[in-house]
Each structure stands twice: as C-alpha cells, then as structure tokens.
Write a protein that holds these residues in place. Structure first.
Motif, PDB file in Angstrom:
ATOM      1  N   SER A   1      28.544  40.990  34.539  1.00 11.68           N
ATOM      2  CA  SER A   1      27.775  40.804  35.774  1.00 11.68           C
ATOM      3  C   SER A   1      28.630  40.053  36.791  1.00 11.68           C
ATOM      4  O   SER A   1      28.469  40.428  38.169  1.00 11.68           O
ATOM      5  CB  SER A   1      26.562  40.000  35.587  1.00 11.68           C
ATOM      6  OG  SER A   1      26.768  38.623  35.125  1.00 11.68           O
ATOM      7  N   VAL A   2      29.472  39.261  36.581  1.00 13.20           N
ATOM      8  CA  VAL A   2      30.305  38.570  37.422  1.00 13.20           C
ATOM      9  C   VAL A   2      31.242  39.507  38.283  1.00 13.20           C
ATOM     10  O   VAL A   2      31.403  39.684  39.356  1.00 13.20           O
ATOM     11  CB  VAL A   2      31.155  37.403  36.883  1.00 13.20           C
ATOM     12  CG1 VAL A   2      31.968  36.756  37.642  1.00 13.20           C
ATOM     13  CG2 VAL A   2      30.281  36.328  36.243  1.00 13.20           C
ATOM     14  N   VAL A   3      31.993  40.401  37.285  1.00 13.75           N
ATOM     15  CA  VAL A   3      32.772  41.458  37.900  1.00 13.75           C
ATOM     16  C   VAL A   3      32.114  42.654  38.394  1.00 13.75           C
ATOM     17  O   VAL A   3      32.844  43.486  38.942  1.00 13.75           O
ATOM     18  CB  VAL A   3      33.830  41.747  36.700  1.00 13.75           C
ATOM     19  CG1 VAL A   3      34.649  40.731  36.302  1.00 13.75           C
ATOM     20  CG2 VAL A   3      33.228  42.618  35.708  1.00 13.75           C
ATOM     21  N   GLY A   4      30.911  42.666  38.363  1.00 11.80           N
ATOM     22  CA  GLY A   4      30.048  43.676  39.063  1.00 11.80           C
ATOM     23  C   GLY A   4      30.479  44.954  38.285  1.00 11.80           C
ATOM     24  O   GLY A   4      30.428  46.198  38.850  1.00 11.80           O
ATOM     25  N   ALA A   5      30.331  44.987  36.914  1.00  9.21           N
ATOM     26  CA  ALA A   5      30.448  46.038  36.094  1.00  9.21           C
ATOM     27  C   ALA A   5      29.170  47.112  36.192  1.00  9.21           C
ATOM     28  O   ALA A   5      27.929  46.558  36.248  1.00  9.21           O
ATOM     29  CB  ALA A   5      30.714  45.609  34.687  1.00  9.21           C
ATOM     30  N   PRO A   6      29.565  48.213  36.125  1.00  8.60           N
ATOM     31  CA  PRO A   6      28.349  49.430  36.117  1.00  8.60           C
ATOM     32  C   PRO A   6      27.523  49.475  34.859  1.00  8.60           C
ATOM     33  O   PRO A   6      27.494  50.884  34.472  1.00  8.60           O
ATOM     34  CB  PRO A   6      29.158  50.759  36.630  1.00  8.60           C
ATOM     35  CG  PRO A   6      30.386  50.711  35.844  1.00  8.60           C
ATOM     36  CD  PRO A   6      30.798  49.269  36.121  1.00  8.60           C
TER      37      PRO A   6
END
Length: 436
Positions: free
Chosen positions: A393-398
């Motif tokens: 969630s920190v790296v904005g993963a899909p």
C-alpha cells in the motif's frame, strides 16, 4: 506315521533364514503440484495485469555501517525472470517425486519462495517512485509474527504432551486484556507481562480440568473457551475499559532497546537487533522450548506421554500430572504473545484485537511438524505475509487490499494442504488417558 522333510522350492528361503522386510514409502506429489499452481498464478497475473516501469529496492538505511544504494531494476524483466526460475524449480520437484521417488527438499522450496517473493514485489512495485524497503518489510514481519510464534510454541508444548490446544486464541485474547488492565493500573509493562502470562495459565488450567481430568473432547472444550473469552472480554471492554479508558486502558509500552554494533548491520540490523524485550525474549523462549523438549528429562517425559501414555505410565511417569504441567507452561508462553498487543504494539486493548492469530498459530504448529524451531519459522512466515499488505500500500501497488488481507490465510491453507510434506502429530494427541 513319521513326518518326512520336504525340501524347499528352488529360490525359496530356508525355514530358519531371516526374512528381509522392506518398507515402501509413498511419496506424495502434492508439493510439486502446489509449486506449479503458484508459478502459473504468478504468470497469469503478469499477463493479465501488465505493470511496466522500474522498481526501487532499498536494502539499508543511513544508520548502517555502510549505506547500500537503492537498487533500480526493470520490474517486468525481474518478474518474468522469477517465473522462469520458479518453473525450473517446479520441474526439479516433479523429477524428484516422480522419477526418483524422493520428497521435495528445502533447497528447492526455499529458493522457490524467495524468488517468487522477489518476482511478485518487482511486479507490484514497478513504476512507483517510492522505495520498497526490505528492512521495513522484515521489521514489520517480525512485529506481526510475535503473537503467532508464542502461540505456536504453546501449541507445540501442549500437543507434544497429548493435549490439543484449540484455545490458543482465547489465551492470546485474555492475556491482551489482562495485560492492558494490570499494566494501566500499575503503570508498569512488566506487571502487565506477568499478568498476561497468568491469564494464559488460567485458560490452560480450565482446558486441563475438562480435557485431562474429566476427559471431555479437547476440540470442543477449546472452541467453547474461545467463544467464552471473546464474550467476557467484549463485555468487560464495553462496561469497564471504555468508560475508564484513561485509567484502565492506557498501558505503558516497552521501549526499543538497540544492541550496540549489531543494530547497524545492513538490512537485518535495525529489524532484528533494535527491538523490545518481548521480541528478544521470543528467540530465547524458542531455543529454550527446543532444548527442553529434546535435551532434558522433562522433554523426554512430555514426548512419552504424548506418544504412548500407557507405556509412560508403566515406567512410572505420572501421565496426567505431566500433561498438566506442560499445558500450564504452554499457557504462560502463549500469554506472552497476548501481552505483545498491549505492552508493545498498541498500548491499549481493543475488542477481539487478536483477529484470529491463535488459529494461524495452530496452522504454524502443523506447518512446523510439531517442532519448536519449525513452528517459530512458520509463525515468521505468516507474519511476513501479513506485513506485505502495508508495504504494497505504501508503494501504491495495484493489488486490492482485500486480496492482501486474504494472503496469510491462503498461505495457511497451502501449508496444511501438504506444501510441507507429510505431517504426523504425536500419536496420543487429543486422546484422554484413563489409568486402568
């Protein structure tokens, strides 16, 4: 009439010749099939959700002895390379089980898991400007695995003595509640820790009275205790802690204590050697439980009453007394895991805050084949899976958050389905003993 000697048939063994017994071991192909399914799912994910861009792996921090620069690599290339390696390891696993009739060894499954994780992270973090902190991933995994490891160690002790402890969830939850209450009143995390251990012992004592003394079905007693403790703690939380939150639900927490020099080791230093006393105690307890079970007279007796209680009774071992002592000790160990929620992690009690960690601890016992070291490793693995959600969630993963919430339980199902190979618990586990 006199009996005449009859010569044996050609090639037949002589009447007094020893007969050779051969044991044929069945090798299951479940592990290679699971590896193939995981490889196929990852490849399908890469095809269905193409995610271009570079991924940034951060392997250290500025406080290390030397700073490792951020590694920037193309995400899709690393991901597909991982799939190729996973496919090759899967082929090796099939050859070992089908052609050579051997179990899949750790030198196949461990690299498979590491390569698969790197490939998944490369796909998930591709295109993100933020770094994927490996140190943060390890540190968070250790933090989330602490209750699971303590619960699994308690489960191993109990089952080695012949008592199935389904009530690990109840022990963790009641220990968390008690440590919050006592720690808030005394303003001491140490008092909260001791109170949590006593709460775990209390649940174990109730389990022992019904399962050992009155010989009630151990699984039913464990389930009832789980429901009972959830009801009691929820009632006391709403009636006692919520109206008096400042006085009864604000627990001092243990501070982090860094080990000089070791905490500056790149990658693992800040994650392993800059922790609280409860985390350090976990490593000590794990080693102590292993040593106690396999290197002491007490451990020999515990394993004896778990494997063959009647034989143990024959040589003078008091079966039920040994089971009681082991179960109470297991409750104290599980209680430390419950205290982690309030005197280390959050600092206050929340309704049903254990969130099923006790049941995952049971799976860790099976995953670890009723061995303390393996069960602790399994607990760390499940904590690692839980921590992936926050990192991605920190790296904005899909990746949908709901899928990441499912991940620890999916790994649990794969573990008990046969990924670790054949597991056999103690022969008398779950069987009440009645002296004839």
């Amino acid at each position: 009439m006199t009996a005449q000697a009859v010569d044996p048939a050609p090639g037949a063994p002589a009447p007094d010749a020893p007969v050779e017994h051969r044991t044929v071991e069945t090798v299951s192909s479940k592990a290679p099939v699971i590896l193939a399914v995981l490889t196929g799912l990852l490849a399908l994910l890469l095809v269905a959700a193409h995610h271009p861009g570079d991924v940034r792996f951060a392997l250290g921090s500025s406080h290390d002895f030397f700073e490792i620069p951020v590694i920037v690599v193309p995400g899709p290339v690393v991901a597909w390379g991982g799939v190729v390696v996973m496919a090759a390891l899967t082929a090796v696993a099939f050859v070992l089980t089908s052609a050579l009739r051997r179990h899949v060894p750790a030198w196949v499954t461990v690299p498979f898991a590491v390569v698969g994780l790197v490939a998944f992270l490369a796909w998930a973090g591709a295109g993100s400007p933020r770094d994927l902190s490996i140190t943060g991933l390890i540190s968070g995994a250790i933090a989330l695995s602490i209750p699971i490891v303590y619960g699994a160690l308690g489960g191993v002790i109990g089952e080695r003595a012949g008592v199935v402890n389904i009530a690990i969830e109840a022990q963790l939850l009641l220990a968390a509640f008690t440590s919050a209450l006592v720690g808030s009143i005394t303003r001491s995390p140490w008092a909260g820790l001791v109170a949590a251990m006593l709460a775990g012992v209390l649940v174990a004592l109730v389990l022992g009275v019904f399962a050992i003394t009155y010989r009630v079905n151990q699984v039913i007693v464990g389930v009832v205790l789980n429901v009972l403790v959830i009801g009691i703690t929820s009632f006391l939380y709403s009636q006692l802690l919520v109206p008096n939150a400042q006085a009864l639900n604000t627990t001092p927490r243990f501070p982090r204590v860094g080990i000089p020099l070791l905490e500056r080791i790149p990658v693992i230093g800040p994650a392993v050697f800059n922790q609280t006393v409860v985390v350090y105690l976990m490593f000590v307890v794990t080693a102590a439980v292993w040593f106690g079970l396999y290197r002491t007279r007490w451990g020999l007796r515990v394993r004896a009453v778990g494997e063959h209680p009647k034989a143990a009774d024959t040589v003078g071992i008091k079966v039920n007394a040994t089971r009681y002592r082991a179960l109470l000790m297991a409750g104290a160990v599980a209680g430390i895991g419950g205290a982690f929620y309030t005197v280390v992690s959050i600092g206050q009690f929340g309704r049903e805050m254990t969130a099923g960690a006790g049941f995952i601890a049971l799976a860790a016992v099976i995953f670890g084949k009723w061995d303390p070291l393996r069960a602790a490793f399994a607990g760390l693995l499940f904590g690692f899976a839980s921590n992936l959600q926050s990192i991605l969630s920190v790296v904005g993963a899909p990746v949908p958050s709901q899928f990441m919430l499912m991940l620890p339980y999916v790994i649990t199902l794969l573990a008990v389905a046969g990924l670790v190979g054949r597991s056999r618990g103690p022969a008398a586990s779950g069987v009440a003993y009645e002296k004839e």
